[in-house]
Enzyme design. Structure first.
Site, PDB file in Angstrom:
ATOM      1  N   ARG B 264      20.956  21.704  32.399  1.00  0.00           N
ATOM      2  CA  ARG B 264      19.527  22.027  32.487  1.00  0.00           C
ATOM      3  C   ARG B 264      18.861  21.584  31.198  1.00  0.00           C
ATOM      4  O   ARG B 264      18.936  22.277  30.190  1.00  0.00           O
ATOM      5  CB  ARG B 264      19.354  23.533  32.708  1.00  0.00           C
ATOM      6  N   HIS B 268      14.392  27.483  31.678  1.00  0.00           N
ATOM      7  CA  HIS B 268      14.695  28.042  33.004  1.00  0.00           C
ATOM      8  C   HIS B 268      13.486  27.895  33.929  1.00  0.00           C
ATOM      9  O   HIS B 268      13.587  27.399  35.039  1.00  0.00           O
ATOM     10  CB  HIS B 268      15.093  29.515  32.860  1.00  0.00           C
ATOM     11  N   TYR B 277      17.689  30.817  22.711  1.00  0.00           N
ATOM     12  CA  TYR B 277      19.121  31.070  22.915  1.00  0.00           C
ATOM     13  C   TYR B 277      19.974  29.802  22.942  1.00  0.00           C
ATOM     14  O   TYR B 277      21.166  29.869  23.156  1.00  0.00           O
ATOM     15  CB  TYR B 277      19.333  31.856  24.220  1.00  0.00           C
TER      16      TYR B 277
END
Lengths: 326, 363
Positions: B264, B268, B277
């Protein structure tokens, strides 16, 4: 015409629906050879074969979710959850998918499925087998929630539920499965959904109830009649969508109302009925609306279940206080 | 090759049992010969077009969100080969049950850009696909589409139709019971279903190692008694090969799990900030493996793609995307009554009053 129990009527309605419509399928845990742990699918496997009567793996989320897939494809799954206490893994599928598939696709896909399950206490079953959580389903937009109170209503309402183009939660009072027998003709006649049934006409007080509590409520009405108090008894039958007209009309006549249900009081569906009466029937009321319900406790294990269940005496006390209210 | 019946010792080597299928390396060079069924200008260029369209559309959707003209949106940046590869491996009359990041597969199957934008703008009409009428709308609750896949596949089996239900899920979805319940049931009933795991290695902020100790996600199929395989999800040739074979196996009654290993590259969703993160250095390194450049290099190497082709494609796709955005922005809003009109086939009388109140603007 044979006299049959409520659980036999449930099996008869499914057989009738399967015979009339090849898109009707029955699935769930132990519904095949075993005929269901309560025998609510007795005889279906032998008659309709293992493709249409399908024993599933022990997975309630799967049972509800695969029913959504089958229904979207044009089948009419009638799925059994073995006990209401085990329905919670399936609730995700019911609230997030079954109840909203038609809406979220603007009618492109729909979900004509029935999820049947036993509800309620009174048969000394183990922990987690006795709860009444109808209000939880009634809170979910897009569902129908139907609760039969007799063998003939079970037959007619289940046929109607299976033929309904939208998802129906069909809650079968365990306590009534074998409690009474009634003559039920296997005529394929569906009962009407979305309406209350007046079980007894009366002029002095309206007793509103559903499912197994119709028995205690009718017994209370008998006792009241000995005192010259004529109670009208309403079996709500479809709690969602609610037929408020029948209840309002009755209370308009009697001016008094006691609502009886087995589920815990707080957040129970009786609160919704009381609110509708406050909203639209307040001026016809001559006494406060009372609710007689299960306690707001964790459902006790079987040795204390009789102390949980609303008794005829509790209903009578509330009804008399309501009638005598000054 | 993987031996399905030979599960091996507890310390089994995933690379032996679930080897990662790959044809094109990071630089777009063929590391294994491409069969006639996989290779060729006519086969690969449509995949390239679709991946470029997906990325261009994605970028436009993100920019619409950033400028207040779209709701929260889940970009598929970097995962175009998985999504397009799945779409291209299905027959038209198969049914797709997507997660929420599968725009490439949906576009390939005929869902329009306008519909996807409508949905992510917060308009249910975007799920009323004019194209693939039986495909499911995106599933937002993770893995909840897996049990639906069982039902759709069972419908095909009951009707003796040679159709396949194809479910796409993320790596996080494999931690859920829904996934296991679904693949398990497909095994019991030999259903025509394929579960493609888009393993983009991040479930919001949780990397795959926080989801499972299993070295691969494909091996979860073993517990269900069905076949699992792995493909390089940034190599569209490998995805197409693995998923096509899985779809044909499923069509013959052998359900399948395919893990497509990708990354990815974006957040998100537009509501997420992955820098909280995830190291930039990790993301930069992964850009070296991204699927579109990889295929373009291969096409250029074969002499099937030129600078002029690329410029013409970009022009054409931008025009398509701009036209879709224009059509989307011109859509009239829904009337308030629409909230009620699809709740049931026939609106119960008890809801008619609420519908009237909503129509009167009593919000």
């Amino acid at each position: 015409m044979a006299e049959i129990t409520l659980v036999e009527a449930v099996a008869m309605a499914q057989a009738r629906a399967m015979q009339d419509d090849p898109s009707v399928l029955v699935l769930g845990e132990d519904v095949g050879k075993d005929g269901g742990v309560f025998r609510a699918t007795e005889g279906l496997l032998a008659r309709f074969g293992p493709e249409r009567v399908r024993d599933t793996p022990l997975a309630e989320g799967l049972i509800a979710g695969m029913s959504v897939g089958l229904a979207a494809q044009g089948f009419r799954p009638v799925a059994e959850i073995q006990f209401m206490g085990f329905v919670y893994p399936a609730v995700d599928q019911i609230v997030n998918h079954a109840s909203r598939l038609r809406n979220r696709t603007r009618g492109r896909l729909s979900c004509p499925m029935v999820l049947r399950m036993p509800m309620g206490t009174g048969i000394k079953a183990p922990e987690h087998h006795s709860e009444s959580m109808e209000a939880m389903f009634a809170h979910m937009p897009g569902l129908r929630v139907v609760i039969p109170s007799s063998p003939s209503k079970a037959y007619g309402l289940l046929l109607a539920a299976i033929r309904d183009p939208d998802p129906v939660i069909f809650l079968e009072p365990t306590r009534l499965y074998r409690a009474v027998k009634e003559e039920v003709e296997d005529d394929g006649e569906a009962a009407e959904l979305d309406r209350c049934f007046v079980l007894r006409e009366g002029t002095d007080i309206t007793l509103v109830t559903w499912g197994a509590m119709t028995r205690e409520t009718l017994a209370a009405a008998d006792a009241l009649a000995l005192d010259g108090i004529h109670a009208e008894v309403i079996d709500v039958a479809t709690i969602k969508p609610l037929d408020e007209e029948t209840i309002l009309a009755s209370v308009g006549k009697t001016g008094r109302c006691v609502i009886v249900h087995e589920a815990a009081l707080t957040g129970g569906f009786g609160g919704e009925i009381a609110a509708r009466l406050a909203d639209k029937g307040l001026l016809s009321l001559t006494a406060p609306v009372r609710r007689v319900a299960g306690w707001d406790t964790v459902m006790p294990l079987p040795r204390m279940e009789d102390m949980y269940l609303p008794s005829v005496a509790r209903i009578l006390r509330a009804a008399r206080e309501t009638v005598n209210y000054q | 090759m993987r031996a399905e019946t030979d599960i091996g010792p507890p310390d089994l080597d995933p690379n032996h049992y679930w080897p990662l299928l790959r044809y094109l390396d990071k630089a777009g060079a063929a590391i294994a010969p491409l069969s006639e069924a996989l290779d060729g200008r006519d086969r690969l260029i449509p995949l390239y077009h679709a991946m470029v369209l997906t990325r261009t559309f994605d970028q436009k959707a993100v920019s619409l969100q950033r400028t207040g003209r779209l709701g929260t949106y889940a970009s598929s940046l970097g995962q175009e080969a998985v999504s397009v590869g799945v779409g291209a491996s299905m027959n038209k009359d198969d049914v797709l049950l997507p997660a929420f990041r599968d725009h490439g597969a949906m576009l390939w199957r005929g869902v329009t850009m306008v519909e996807i934008l409508q949905y992510w703008s917060g308009d249910e009409r975007g799920c009323d696909f004019a194209g693939p009428r039986e495909d499911f709308p995106v599933a937002i609750p993770v893995a909840s589409q897996a049990p639906h896949t069982v039902g759709v596949a069972m419908a095909f089996q009951l009707r003796r139709q040679k159709r396949v239900a194809v479910c796409i899920l993320g790596d996080g979805a494999t931690s859920k019971g829904d996934f296991y319940e679904a693949i398990n049931a497909c095994g019991v009933w030999s259903l025509p279903a394929v579960f493609v795991i888009n393993n983009n290695q991040w479930a919001i902020s949780e990397p795959t190692r926080m989801q499972t100790a299993a070295p691969t996600l494909a091996q979860k199929a073993v517990a269900a008694g069905i076949a699992g395989s792995r493909a390089d999800g940034n190599d569209v040739v490998a995805v197409r090969d693995a998923v096509s074979r899985a779809v044909e196996e499923a069509r013959a009654g052998r359900p399948q799990v395919v893990e497509a290993l990708t990354y990815r590259l974006g957040d998100h969703t537009t509501a997420d900030d992955a820098r909280r993160y995830r190291d930039d250095a990790e993301v930069s390194a992964r850009w070296q493996e991204e699927p579109i450049l990889r295929l373009r290099n291969y096409l250029v190497g074969r002499g099937w793609w030129t600078k002029a082709d690329e410029e013409a494609l970009i022009r054409d796709i931008r025009a398509q995307v701009d036209a879709a955005v224009e059509a989307y922005l011109a859509m009239p809003p829904q009337e308030p009554a629409a909230m009620f009109d699809y709740l049931y086939e026939t609106l119960p009388p008890s809801l008619a009053e609420q519908r009237r109140l909503a129509e009167d603007g009593d919000g």
